[in-house]
Design a protein around this motif. Structure first.
Motif, short mmCIF file in Angstrom:
data_model
loop_
_atom_site.label_atom_id
_atom_site.label_comp_id
_atom_site.label_asym_id
_atom_site.label_seq_id
_atom_site.Cartn_x
_atom_site.Cartn_y
_atom_site.Cartn_z
N ASP A 438 -9.69 -43.84 7.48
CA ASP A 438 -11.12 -43.81 7.22
C ASP A 438 -11.58 -42.49 7.46
N LYS A 439 -12.73 -41.91 6.53
CA LYS A 439 -13.29 -40.83 6.48
C LYS A 439 -14.73 -41.04 6.31
N SER A 440 -15.35 -39.78 6.68
CA SER A 440 -17.00 -39.69 6.50
C SER A 440 -17.40 -38.48 6.04
N LYS A 441 -18.54 -38.60 5.45
CA LYS A 441 -19.14 -37.30 4.95
C LYS A 441 -20.58 -37.56 5.04
N ASP A 442 -21.55 -36.47 4.77
CA ASP A 442 -22.99 -36.64 4.75
C ASP A 442 -23.37 -36.82 3.40
N TYR A 443 -24.34 -37.44 3.19
CA TYR A 443 -25.26 -37.98 1.71
C TYR A 443 -25.24 -36.49 1.15
N GLY A 444 -24.99 -36.39 -0.08
CA GLY A 444 -25.12 -35.24 -0.95
C GLY A 444 -23.91 -34.16 -0.87
N SER A 445 -23.18 -34.44 0.09
CA SER A 445 -21.93 -33.44 0.17
C SER A 445 -20.89 -34.17 -0.58
N ALA A 446 -19.77 -33.06 -0.81
CA ALA A 446 -18.63 -33.49 -1.59
C ALA A 446 -17.82 -34.43 -0.94
N ASN A 447 -16.89 -35.25 -1.54
CA ASN A 447 -15.93 -36.16 -0.67
C ASN A 447 -14.94 -35.46 0.01
N PRO A 448 -14.50 -35.71 1.16
CA PRO A 448 -13.34 -35.17 1.76
C PRO A 448 -12.29 -35.40 1.21
N THR A 449 -11.13 -34.71 1.54
CA THR A 449 -9.76 -34.85 1.01
C THR A 449 -9.11 -36.03 1.70
N PHE A 450 -8.67 -36.92 1.01
CA PHE A 450 -8.25 -38.45 1.45
C PHE A 450 -6.78 -38.32 1.99
N THR A 451 -6.59 -38.93 3.10
CA THR A 451 -5.12 -38.92 3.61
C THR A 451 -4.87 -40.52 4.01
N ALA A 452 -3.54 -40.45 4.18
CA ALA A 452 -2.86 -41.82 4.66
C ALA A 452 -1.96 -41.94 5.83
N SER A 453 -2.10 -43.14 6.45
CA SER A 453 -1.24 -42.99 7.59
C SER A 453 -0.10 -44.18 7.24
N TYR A 454 1.32 -44.00 7.82
CA TYR A 454 2.59 -45.10 7.46
C TYR A 454 2.77 -45.66 8.91
N THR A 455 3.18 -46.83 8.56
CA THR A 455 3.72 -47.77 9.78
C THR A 455 4.68 -48.36 9.11
N GLY A 456 5.92 -48.99 9.88
CA GLY A 456 7.00 -49.80 9.44
C GLY A 456 8.08 -49.02 9.31
N PHE A 457 8.18 -47.55 9.77
CA PHE A 457 9.62 -46.84 9.56
C PHE A 457 10.41 -47.56 10.69
N VAL A 458 11.79 -47.68 10.22
CA VAL A 458 13.10 -48.18 10.90
C VAL A 458 13.93 -47.28 11.82
N ASN A 459 14.84 -47.65 12.26
CA ASN A 459 15.92 -46.53 12.65
C ASN A 459 15.25 -45.29 13.16
N GLY A 460 14.14 -45.19 14.03
CA GLY A 460 13.54 -43.79 14.63
C GLY A 460 13.15 -43.10 13.56
N GLN A 461 13.00 -43.23 12.33
CA GLN A 461 12.61 -42.44 11.09
C GLN A 461 11.07 -42.10 11.05
N THR A 462 10.67 -40.98 10.46
CA THR A 462 9.12 -40.43 10.58
C THR A 462 9.12 -40.36 8.81
N LEU A 463 7.99 -40.11 8.64
CA LEU A 463 7.77 -39.68 6.94
C LEU A 463 8.59 -38.55 6.38
N ALA A 464 8.88 -37.64 7.49
CA ALA A 464 9.62 -36.54 7.21
C ALA A 464 11.27 -36.79 6.94
N THR A 465 11.63 -37.65 7.91
CA THR A 465 13.11 -37.91 7.67
C THR A 465 13.44 -39.64 7.01
#
Length: 734
Positions: A438-465
């Protein structure tokens, strides 16, 4: 000269006289008279012709006169002629002479000649009415009959001389639909010397034929759904069938029986349902639904055991050991008894029958609804030990197919050798949930950079591994000009790639917050004693090139200033031996908002008085409102050693006047208006100062003193103060 005669015109003899007749001088005239005789003139008396209807009494007979002279009329006559006819009320149709004679008729100057007349008797009118008839659709027409009215002289059809029959016809045939039809009447062969005929049509009513709808008997087994009920029809006419009869719809065929109804017979009730027909009505005959016993089959399932083990049969059915078919009506089997000689541990390798017929009990249900069939099973005593099963795959093995290797292990059997076939363990991709943050911005401003979160990794992994590469696609429809609100951030897999994960995406929310508009009150000034000027404001912070006119901003800001007001209450305890008022405090409350303006204001004894009298003073800052006026309704309450009690009595026409000091003393409320017109409360009409109010009016100062008398501690206040105070700047405070 001329002869003359004796005067007179009536019948008689009149002398002829010499009159003026004379000769000349050469002759002597000798006159020999004579007489003029006037004889009676002949007057023709004619019997008037008459007409009547057969059966009617004779009309009055009259005569006409012709031959009057000299302007005479029938007034010169006396008496009446004799008029007679041989016709009577029963005389048949025809012409009868009316004989005329002198009777008593006389006249001085007339004699009479007589001319007979004629009485014509016309036929009487006989009304022939076709009798109303009815029949059933499909049947032959009934015999039509007619009724007669209008006979005279006490006659009937039998005595009237009427012969023949009327013609009575209709367009109706056996196939004519139900309804009403005309029976057309005509004279037909009717003949009569004395009657003519008027005909009146009748009505033939074709009633609906009765169709018998019979619910067909049927049957089913216990526990089954009711079959579709059917019906048969009887009573069709004109060679019709259900298909050609015009009958539409279907009968309602119902029964009280349901799937759980026990074995027996149940009525199938037939009713109209949606049946409809122009030519048929319906009668119904119920049918019978017979519920027969269901076949309940209890089967011992074929099972096996390893040699040396004891096999214990389950009592449940259904179970691995037992299956049941044919249960209905929600019935259940509570327990079943299965036996086999191969069940003990010492039973040799081989096949043994499993016996089912030793008994069972219902959980719910009744044996009366079933025919029970038992099917035995087989217990095989075969193997001992277990095969060796292994695979190279572990929890961290990647997606793919891995062999499951099978070997003999500890397997043994007296009658069997073994062949082994490997299996496969398939490892599928794990599901990784990618959620747009979820992101927010003020009326009239440019959109922020969108990011995402990840869930469901197994075996102790992260996005990097985890070996996941690429990024998700995160998009929105929002632009700089999109109005404030919430919008979806749409997530998609985009460039995400992984050998061991598949991806599920969850959208996020972009909240466009309102832009901040700074409203600045403009500085202004006025001269002392003048009214406040109109306040204005400026705006900054518009976006997207907007101005106040194009921004959609409506309304105006509240621009107010304040005034310092001194609130003062005078407190007196007139009770004998009363305590010092310095122990008391006063609270000032704005009743319009419920806001406490000042509390705990100490009461200071008044100099040169007893300790029973004091004042409580405090200075508060009050808003003058956006338009230079603000109303305050201020309540003064006493705290500390004294207790306020609200008066509960009412005021009104038959009670204490609402503006009387006695009533108002029980309601100690001071009202403040900033500013107000003198002696006027804005929005409340005229303000009349109380002539008996306790306290001191202060002029030329913003402070004032209001007194509230107490008869003793803990009782009601005994005074009320409403004040108009003149400020030195010319404004008024109430």
């Amino acid at each position: 000269g001329n002869l003359t005669r004796q005067a007179g015109e009536d019948v008689g003899s009149y002398a002829i006289q010499q009159g003026t007749l004379a000769l000349n001088s050469n002759y002597n005239l000798t006159f020999i008279g004579s007489n003029l005789t006037i004889t009676p003139r002949t007057l023709t008396v004619t019997a008037d012709n008459k007409v009547k209807t057969y059966g009617d009494p004779n009309p009055a007979l009259t005569a006409s006169y012709s031959g009057f002279v000299n302007g005479d009329t029938d007034t010169v006559l006396s008496g009446a002629p004799a008029l007679s006819t041989a016709a009577t009320a029963t005389s048949g149709v025809g012409s009868y002479p009316i004989t005329v004679g002198a009777g008593t008729l006389s006249a001085a100057n007339y004699s009479f000649a007589f001319v007979n007349g004629a009485l014509t008797i016309n036929k009487a009118m006989l009304t022939v009415t076709a009798d109303d008839k009815s029949k059933v659709y499909g049947s032959a027409n009934p015999t039509f009959t007619a009724s007669y009215t209008g006979f005279v002289n006490g006659q009937t059809l039998a005595t009237s001389g009427v012969t023949g029959t009327p013609a009575l016809t209709t367009t109706v045939t056996a196939s004519s639909p139900a309804g009403t039809y005309a029976i057309t009447a005509a004279a037909g062969g009717l003949v009569s010397p004395n009657y003519s005929f008027a005909v009146v049509n009748g009505t033939l009513t074709v009633n609906k034929a009765v169709l018998t709808v019979t619910a067909a008997n049927t049957s089913r087994i216990y526990g089954a759904a009711n079959p579709t009920f059917t019906a048969s029809y009887s009573g069709f006419v004109n060679g019709q069938s259900l298909a050609t009869s015009g009958v539409t719809g279907t009968p309602a065929l119902t029964t009280t029986a349901n799937a759980s109804s026990p074995v027996g017979t149940y009525p199938i009730t037939a009713a109209l349902g949606t049946l409809s027909s122009a030519n048929y009505s319906f009668t119904f005959v119920n049918g019978t639904l017979t519920i027969n016993k269901a076949t309940l089959t209890i089967t011992a399932n074929n099972v096996s055991k390893t040699y040396g083990n004891t096999y214990t049969f389950s009592t449940a059915c259904a179970s691995v050991d037992c299956s049941v078919t044919g249960l209905g009506g929600g019935d259940t089997i509570a327990s079943v008894t299965l036996t086999s000689t191969g069940a003990p541990a010492g039973a040799l390798v081989g096949s043994y029958p499993i016996i089912t017929g030793t008994g069972f009990t219902f959980g719910s249900g009744s044996l009366s609804n079933y025919n029970v069939v038992y099917v035995n099973g087989v217990l095989d005593t075969v193997l001992s030990g277990a095969p060796a099963l292994s695979t190279a795959a572990t929890a961290t093995s990647g997606v793919g197919s891995y062999p499951i290797t099978v070997g003999a292990g500890t397997l043994s059997a007296a009658n069997y050798s073994f062949a082994f076939v490997n299996g496969a363990l398939t490892i599928n991709k794990a599901m990784l949930t990618v959620t747009a943050d979820d992101k927010s911005k003020d009326y009239g401003s440019a959109n922020p950079t969108f990011t995402a979160s990840y869930t469901g990794f197994v075996n102790g992994q992260t996005l990097a591994t985890s070996g996941v590469t690429g990024t998700p696609a995160l998009t929105t429809t929002v632009t700089a000009s999109s109005p404030a609100g919430t919008y979806a951030i749409t997530a998609a897999a985009g460039g995400l790639v992984s050998p061991n994960y598949s991806f599920a995406v969850v959208n996020g929310t972009l909240t466009v917050n309102k832009a901040v508009l700074t409203v600045t009150a403009a500085n202004t000034s006025r001269i002392y004693g003048a009214a406040n000027p109109t306040f204005t404001a400026s705006y900054s912070g518009f976006v997207n090139g907007q101005s106040l006119a194009t921004s959609g901003v409506t309304g105006t800001p509240a621009l107010t200033t304040t005034a310092q007001v001194t609130l003062s209450a005078s407190v007196q305890d007139p009770s004998v031996g009363g305590g010092t008022v310095s122990a008391a405090t006063v609270t000032f409350t704005d009743l319009l908002t419920g806001k406490v303006l000042a509390s705990g204001v100490k009461v200071s004894p008044v100099a040169n008085t007893s300790s029973h009298t004091g004042t409580a003073n405090t200075i508060v800052t009050l808003s003058t409102g956006q338009y230079g006026a603000q109303e305050y309704l201020i309540e003064v309450t006493l705290n500390g050693s004294y207790k306020n009690e609200q008066q509960t009595t009412a005021c009104g026409p038959t009670l204490l006047p609402c503006d009387s000091p006695a009533y108002q003393a029980a309601h100690p409320v001071v009202t403040v208006m900033i500013p107000a017109t003198k002696y006027t409360m804005q929005g409340s009409g005229a303000l009349t100062p109380l002539s008996e109010a306790a306290g001191v009016y202060g002029l030329g100062t913003a402070s004032y003193t209001a007194g509230f008398n107490y008869t003793s501690k803990g009782t009601n206040t005994q005074g009320k103060m409403e004040l108009i105070i003149v400020q030195t700047d010319g404004t008024y405070y109430q």
